[in-house]
Design an enzyme around this catalytic site. Sequence first.
Site, PDB file in Angstrom:
ATOM      1  N   HIS A  94       2.348  -4.447  14.075  1.00 34.96           N
ATOM      2  CA  HIS A  94       2.680  -5.269  12.714  1.00 34.96           C
ATOM      3  C   HIS A  94       2.955  -5.103  11.520  1.00 34.96           C
ATOM      4  CE1 HIS A  94       1.499  -9.247  11.577  1.00 34.96           C
ATOM      5  NE2 HIS A  94       0.799  -8.944  10.190  1.00 34.96           N
ATOM      6  N   PHE A  95       2.115  -3.598  10.761  1.00 34.24           N
ATOM      7  CA  PHE A  95       1.340  -3.076   9.992  1.00 34.24           C
ATOM      8  C   PHE A  95       3.051  -2.173   9.790  1.00 34.24           C
ATOM      9  CE2 PHE A  95      -1.746  -5.290   9.621  1.00 34.24           C
ATOM     10  CZ  PHE A  95      -1.758  -5.856   7.649  1.00 34.24           C
TER      11      PHE A  95
END
Length: 303
Positions: free
Chosen positions: A270-271
């Site tokens: 996600h990051f």
Amino acid sequence: MTTPDDFPVRYRFADADGVRVFYREAGNPANPTLLLLHGFPSSSHQFRDLIPLLADRFHLVAPDLPGFGFTEVPEARHYRYRFDSLAETLAAFVDVLGLERYALYVFDYGAPVGLRLALKYPERVTGLISQNGNAYLEGLGEAWAPVRAYWAEPSDENRQAMSEGMLTLEATRWQYLHGVKDPERVAPEGYYLDTLLMERPGNQAIQLDLFLDYANNLTRYPEFQAFFRQTQLPMLIIWGEHDPFFIPPGAHAYQRDNPNAVVELLDTGHFALETHVHHIAARIRAVIGSAITNPRTGIQNAP
């Protein structure tokens, strides 16, 4: 050869919409502007490594949205934490700063907020970078199941389940590390800072209100998609392919409305900035930097 000291990051506040908005700024304002919009549960801190890599070519502005980071919302403001409200505050913020032209970098929550801003001021948007910033139903992964249950029945029980499942250090650490091949590349201060800020009085209630309101973003997707079709902006859709919340079909879907969109999947979660910041910076230079123009002179920006 330039160094970070040549383009220092400034840490500032702006009063906008009755909110004291914290933001990071770097680069020459005469250069094309990138407006960097963070997601849940982070803040402009997520752009701490990206900003110095681009400040020689761009003017970068990264605000903390209300309810996140170091932005201050006075209790007397009686702020309603909805995505419409976040977008209204962001619009007031760009007006206070006098930002008349900018490319948007949207991530997670930053996508529905930034795309509302784009609908309000379409003539100002010069390009779009979407890093796991969803605008399509097919982009919602199975990790949304608890949130969907909350949407369907916003009971005290489901609200408590959301708090226990999403608003803890363990949950935030998981969001940072899930799908990352080498977790030792992810600095722990990100998820510890996010957790610390969420523990401030009243903040968990704010996050639960935003979880509930996220359902309204889905109803705006057709408007966002129409904007993509009508503008055909330079677009870089760069995605952590192991993100359990926003899955790869959501990245590929952008090409349905803008066939010229550049779509790239990264071997991370996600990051994506935590593991691929240098690559993402290079791709922004190559795809967006050579496509947008200087807002004051009209001169095309060098990559």
